[in-house]
Motif scaffolding. Structure first.
Motif, mmCIF file in Angstrom:
data_model
loop_
_atom_site.group_PDB
_atom_site.id
_atom_site.type_symbol
_atom_site.label_atom_id
_atom_site.label_comp_id
_atom_site.label_asym_id
_atom_site.label_seq_id
_atom_site.Cartn_x
_atom_site.Cartn_y
_atom_site.Cartn_z
ATOM 1 N N THR A 173 1.012 -7.792 -0.807
ATOM 2 C CA THR A 173 2.417 -7.319 -0.506
ATOM 3 C C THR A 173 3.332 -8.564 0.014
ATOM 4 N N ARG A 184 -0.911 -1.676 -9.760
ATOM 5 C CA ARG A 184 -0.091 -1.346 -8.774
ATOM 6 C C ARG A 184 -0.217 0.040 -8.190
ATOM 7 N N ASP A 185 -0.673 0.846 -9.054
ATOM 8 C CA ASP A 185 -0.897 2.221 -8.675
ATOM 9 C C ASP A 185 -2.122 2.341 -7.291
ATOM 10 N N MET A 187 -2.793 -0.195 -5.302
ATOM 11 C CA MET A 187 -2.091 -0.939 -4.373
ATOM 12 C C MET A 187 -1.389 -0.006 -3.437
ATOM 13 N N ASP A 188 -0.564 0.825 -4.352
ATOM 14 C CA ASP A 188 0.433 1.638 -3.698
ATOM 15 C C ASP A 188 -0.176 2.954 -3.058
ATOM 16 N N LEU A 191 -1.449 1.295 0.303
ATOM 17 C CA LEU A 191 -0.441 1.260 1.250
ATOM 18 C C LEU A 191 0.129 2.571 1.644
ATOM 19 N N ALA A 192 -0.073 3.644 1.279
ATOM 20 C CA ALA A 192 0.324 4.928 1.540
ATOM 21 C C ALA A 192 -0.599 5.586 2.472
ATOM 22 N N GLN A 197 -0.518 2.355 6.988
ATOM 23 C CA GLN A 197 0.681 2.336 7.597
ATOM 24 C C GLN A 197 0.549 2.192 8.995
#
Length: 220
Positions: A173, A184-185, A187-188, A191-192, A197
């Motif tokens: 990131t 990407r999915d 990593m998201d 990150l979520a 967070q």
């Protein structure tokens, strides 16, 4: 309650792994943060670990150092948290991947040091680092395809393996490493994660040097 001794959240990828694992699993602990370059860092760690490095987990007067050992200890003490996959083959693979991340990808680590608050896309990468990035993408995509049908993480539900790759997601990131599709999915999803967070928010607001008298913080 456990005490987890960590370094600066902006830089300390080794500290991030057990912190994320414990927090995501709902295992309560007190956090003690030490500035990585302060005298307090050396003085405090000299009393609890011969390694002289973070992270360190204290269970009463018993110390566990090394990020993987801490996570294994937590998994054994809290089987209800299911920090490893339940299926025997998935669990073996998850342990293999955590160990691989623990000891490997040196070129990636060197070329992309963790720096949560920064945004540094477009840096020139050596070939060895590019190869490590390609290997990382393949690991995430292949593992999700084989074991990840039950949820958004590598083995469906969150596991220690995801905690070990969380610093890499942070690095990608920071440096704007391109990712698409299942990579990407994944990593998201990392990150979520609320624990991720929280770590990143606190990393962006902390001082570079943590005051010696910073109070313990409780996480439940």
């Amino acid at each position: 309650m456990y005490t987890l001794i960590i370094g600066n959240k902006n830089y300390s990828s080794w500290s991030m792994r057990p912190w994320i694992a414990l927090r995501a699993a709902g295992i309560g602990f007190e956090e003690q943060k030490l500035g990585l370059t302060t005298e307090a860092f050396t003085r405090r760690l000299s009393t609890v670990t011969p390694a002289g490095l973070v992270p360190v987990l204290l269970d009463g007067d018993f110390a566990i150092w090394d990020s993987l050992a801490i996570c294994e200890y937590a998994a054994e003490r809290h089987p209800e948290a299911r920090l490893w996959p339940q299926d025997v083959r998935a669990r073996a693979r998850a342990r293999s991947l955590a160990a691989q991340m623990h000891s490997g990808f040196g070129a990636l680590r060197q070329a992309l040091p963790m720096n949560v608050e920064a945004h540094l896309p477009g840096i020139e990468l050596p070939e060895a680092a590019r190869q490590d990035i390609s290997r990382m993408h393949a690991i995430w995509q292949d593992t999700r395809a084989e074991f990840g049908s039950g949820g958004p993480f590598l083995f469906g539900a969150f596991s220690i393996a995801d905690a070990f790759f969380a610093p890499v997601v942070s690095r990608f990131t920071t440096y704007g490493i391109a990712a698409a599709g299942p990579v990407r999915d994944y990593m998201d999803a990392v990150l979520a994660l609320p624990a991720m967070q929280s770590w990143m928010e606190e990393a962006r607001t902390e001082a570079t040097f943590v005051p010696e008298d910073e109070p313990y913080r409780k996480h439940r």
